[in-house]
Write a protein that holds these residues in place. Structure first.
Motif, mmCIF file in Angstrom:
data_model
loop_
_atom_site.group_PDB
_atom_site.id
_atom_site.type_symbol
_atom_site.label_atom_id
_atom_site.label_comp_id
_atom_site.label_asym_id
_atom_site.label_seq_id
_atom_site.Cartn_x
_atom_site.Cartn_y
_atom_site.Cartn_z
ATOM 1 N N LYS A 141 -6.238 -5.985 9.720
ATOM 2 C CA LYS A 141 -4.932 -6.679 9.704
ATOM 3 C C LYS A 141 -4.953 -7.931 10.580
ATOM 4 O O LYS A 141 -4.520 -8.996 10.147
ATOM 5 C CB LYS A 141 -3.823 -5.728 10.202
ATOM 6 C CG LYS A 141 -3.727 -4.430 9.431
ATOM 7 C CD LYS A 141 -2.653 -3.509 9.997
ATOM 8 C CE LYS A 141 -2.910 -3.033 11.411
ATOM 9 N NZ LYS A 141 -4.114 -2.185 11.583
ATOM 10 N N SER A 142 -5.454 -7.769 11.810
ATOM 11 C CA SER A 142 -5.493 -8.926 12.718
ATOM 12 C C SER A 142 -6.434 -9.987 12.171
ATOM 13 O O SER A 142 -6.113 -11.180 12.162
ATOM 14 C CB SER A 142 -5.971 -8.505 14.112
ATOM 15 O OG SER A 142 -5.060 -7.603 14.679
ATOM 16 N N THR A 143 -7.583 -9.528 11.713
ATOM 17 C CA THR A 143 -8.543 -10.461 11.124
ATOM 18 C C THR A 143 -7.893 -11.225 9.979
ATOM 19 O O THR A 143 -8.004 -12.455 9.890
ATOM 20 C CB THR A 143 -9.765 -9.675 10.591
ATOM 21 O OG1 THR A 143 -10.359 -8.980 11.686
ATOM 22 C CG2 THR A 143 -10.773 -10.595 9.938
ATOM 23 N N MET A 183 2.593 -13.149 13.158
ATOM 24 C CA MET A 183 2.842 -12.346 14.354
ATOM 25 C C MET A 183 1.990 -11.085 14.296
ATOM 26 O O MET A 183 2.070 -10.317 13.338
ATOM 27 C CB MET A 183 4.325 -11.967 14.429
ATOM 28 C CG MET A 183 5.239 -13.170 14.277
ATOM 29 S SD MET A 183 6.982 -12.718 14.350
ATOM 30 C CE MET A 183 7.358 -13.187 16.023
ATOM 31 N N ASP A 184 1.156 -10.911 15.328
ATOM 32 C CA ASP A 184 0.271 -9.744 15.355
ATOM 33 C C ASP A 184 0.819 -8.713 16.333
ATOM 34 O O ASP A 184 0.674 -8.874 17.544
ATOM 35 C CB ASP A 184 -1.137 -10.175 15.762
ATOM 36 C CG ASP A 184 -2.154 -9.068 15.525
ATOM 37 O OD1 ASP A 184 -1.757 -7.948 15.104
ATOM 38 O OD2 ASP A 184 -3.348 -9.313 15.755
ATOM 39 N N GLU A 185 1.479 -7.696 15.831
ATOM 40 C CA GLU A 185 2.103 -6.657 16.660
ATOM 41 C C GLU A 185 2.874 -7.251 17.842
ATOM 42 O O GLU A 185 2.614 -6.908 18.995
ATOM 43 C CB GLU A 185 1.025 -5.696 17.175
ATOM 44 C CG GLU A 185 0.276 -4.998 16.054
ATOM 45 C CD GLU A 185 -0.612 -3.885 16.601
ATOM 46 O OE1 GLU A 185 -0.077 -3.060 17.353
ATOM 47 O OE2 GLU A 185 -1.801 -3.860 16.279
ATOM 48 N N PRO A 186 3.845 -8.115 17.554
ATOM 49 C CA PRO A 186 4.492 -8.862 18.638
ATOM 50 C C PRO A 186 5.341 -7.996 19.558
ATOM 51 O O PRO A 186 5.714 -8.448 20.633
ATOM 52 C CB PRO A 186 5.385 -9.862 17.885
ATOM 53 C CG PRO A 186 5.684 -9.192 16.587
ATOM 54 C CD PRO A 186 4.426 -8.440 16.238
HETATM 55 MG MG LIG Z 1 -5.058 -5.688 15.183
#
Ligand SMILES: [Mg+2]
Ligand SMILES: Nc1ncnc2c1ncn2[C@@H]1O[C@H](COP(=O)(O)OP(=O)(O)OP(=O)(O)O)[C@@H](O)[C@H]1O
Length: 259
Positions: free
Chosen positions: A46-48, A174-177
């Motif tokens: 997901k982050s990638t 937004m990555d797990e903000p």
């Molecule tokens: Mg991640």
């Protein structure tokens, strides 16, 4: 549904760190003025994935990308692309609030200052409107020149959102903000996402199923196959993904049986 316009169109995207492929064959439209949640088990990419959408992934490692990412019709992997401009148009907020060790004002004005010359009065206006946009203005308006590091975690995250908003992005990634925030700060950020949606497009990675259902219009579920490569299993309207998933893997995940 028919009047949805893709702000970002991802076409058959695969991504490698060095020689190791971590995501494969992802095709997904991220619609303008909508919130798209990306969910899935840890390590599924997901982050990638969201970091490929403004090419910030290239700052960390030697990477290879296959496929296309179009931002309003232009492939962001075209050789001639201006990366600074791209990252102003597609901004990012990370899991851990990362304010610069400067004043609140300087944090928000930072991107404008490096982008060009602005008069003090223009900067003042931009800083105020970005802080209002991030629902932080009332809490900080009397201490704009104090250090951003003195703010609470939730305030710091809203400051990072204000910093991203100040350069007037079209898309906010937004990555797990909210994962480092308490429930009240989380609620404030979630409310903010609702209001920001009228002005921009948001893609948010979250581990919190309730959060995905509260904030998003569309949801993409990612998972890994036996070879541990991340893939998109299902994409749809958030209500459909949570109430009536078409794929068993999605059903297991959203019902908490896996991940
Ligand atoms: Mg991640
Ligand atoms: N800089 C890097 N170099 C090499 N491999 C990496 C790098 N960053 C991530 N990976 C690998 O890529 C895969 C996907 O990682 P990623 O961080 O995108 O997953 P994620 O879905 O965001 O996970 P989480 O939910 O735990 O945040 C993992 O196998 C991870 O080990």
């Amino acid at each position: 549904m028919s009047n949805l316009i893709p702000a970002i169109k991802v076409k058959n995207l695969s991504f490698y760190y060095g020689i190791s492929k971590v995501i494969e064959g992802i095709s997904l439209d991220i619609y303008q003025n909508q919130v798209t949640a990306i969910i899935g088990p840890s390590g599924c990419g997901k982050s990638t994935f969201i970091k490929t959408l403004n090419r910030i992934s290239e700052l960390e490692a030697t990477v290879k990308v296959e496929g296309q990412v179009e931002f309003f019709g232009q492939n962001i992997y075209d050789p001639g692309i201006n990366l600074n401009r791209l990252r102003r148009k597609i901004g990012m907020v990370f899991q851990k609030p990362n304010p610069f060790p400067m004043s609140i004002y300087e944090n928000v004005a930072y991107g404008m200052k490096i982008a060009g010359r602005y008069r003090k009065i223009e900067l003042d206006e931009i800083v105020e409107s970005a802080l209002k946009g991030a629902a932080l203005w009332n809490e900080v308006k009397d201490k704009l020149n104090t250090s951003a590091l003195g703010l609470s975690g939730g305030q710091q995250q809203r400051l990072c959102i204000a910093r991203a908003l100040a350069v007037k992005p079209k898309v906010l990634l937004m990555d797990e903000p909210c994962s480092a925030l308490d429930p009240i700060a989380t609620m404030k950020v979630e409310e903010l996402l609702h209001s920001l949606r009228s002005e921009l497009t948001i893609a948010i990675v979250t581990h919190n199923m309730q959060q995905a259902t509260r904030v998003s219009d569309f949801t993409a579920f990612f998972s890994t196959d036996e070879s541990r490569i991340g893939q998109m299993v299902e994409f749809g309207d958030t209500t459909q993904i949570f109430r009536n998933p078409l794929d068993n893997r999605t059903r297991d995940y959203v019902s908490g049986r896996f991940g």
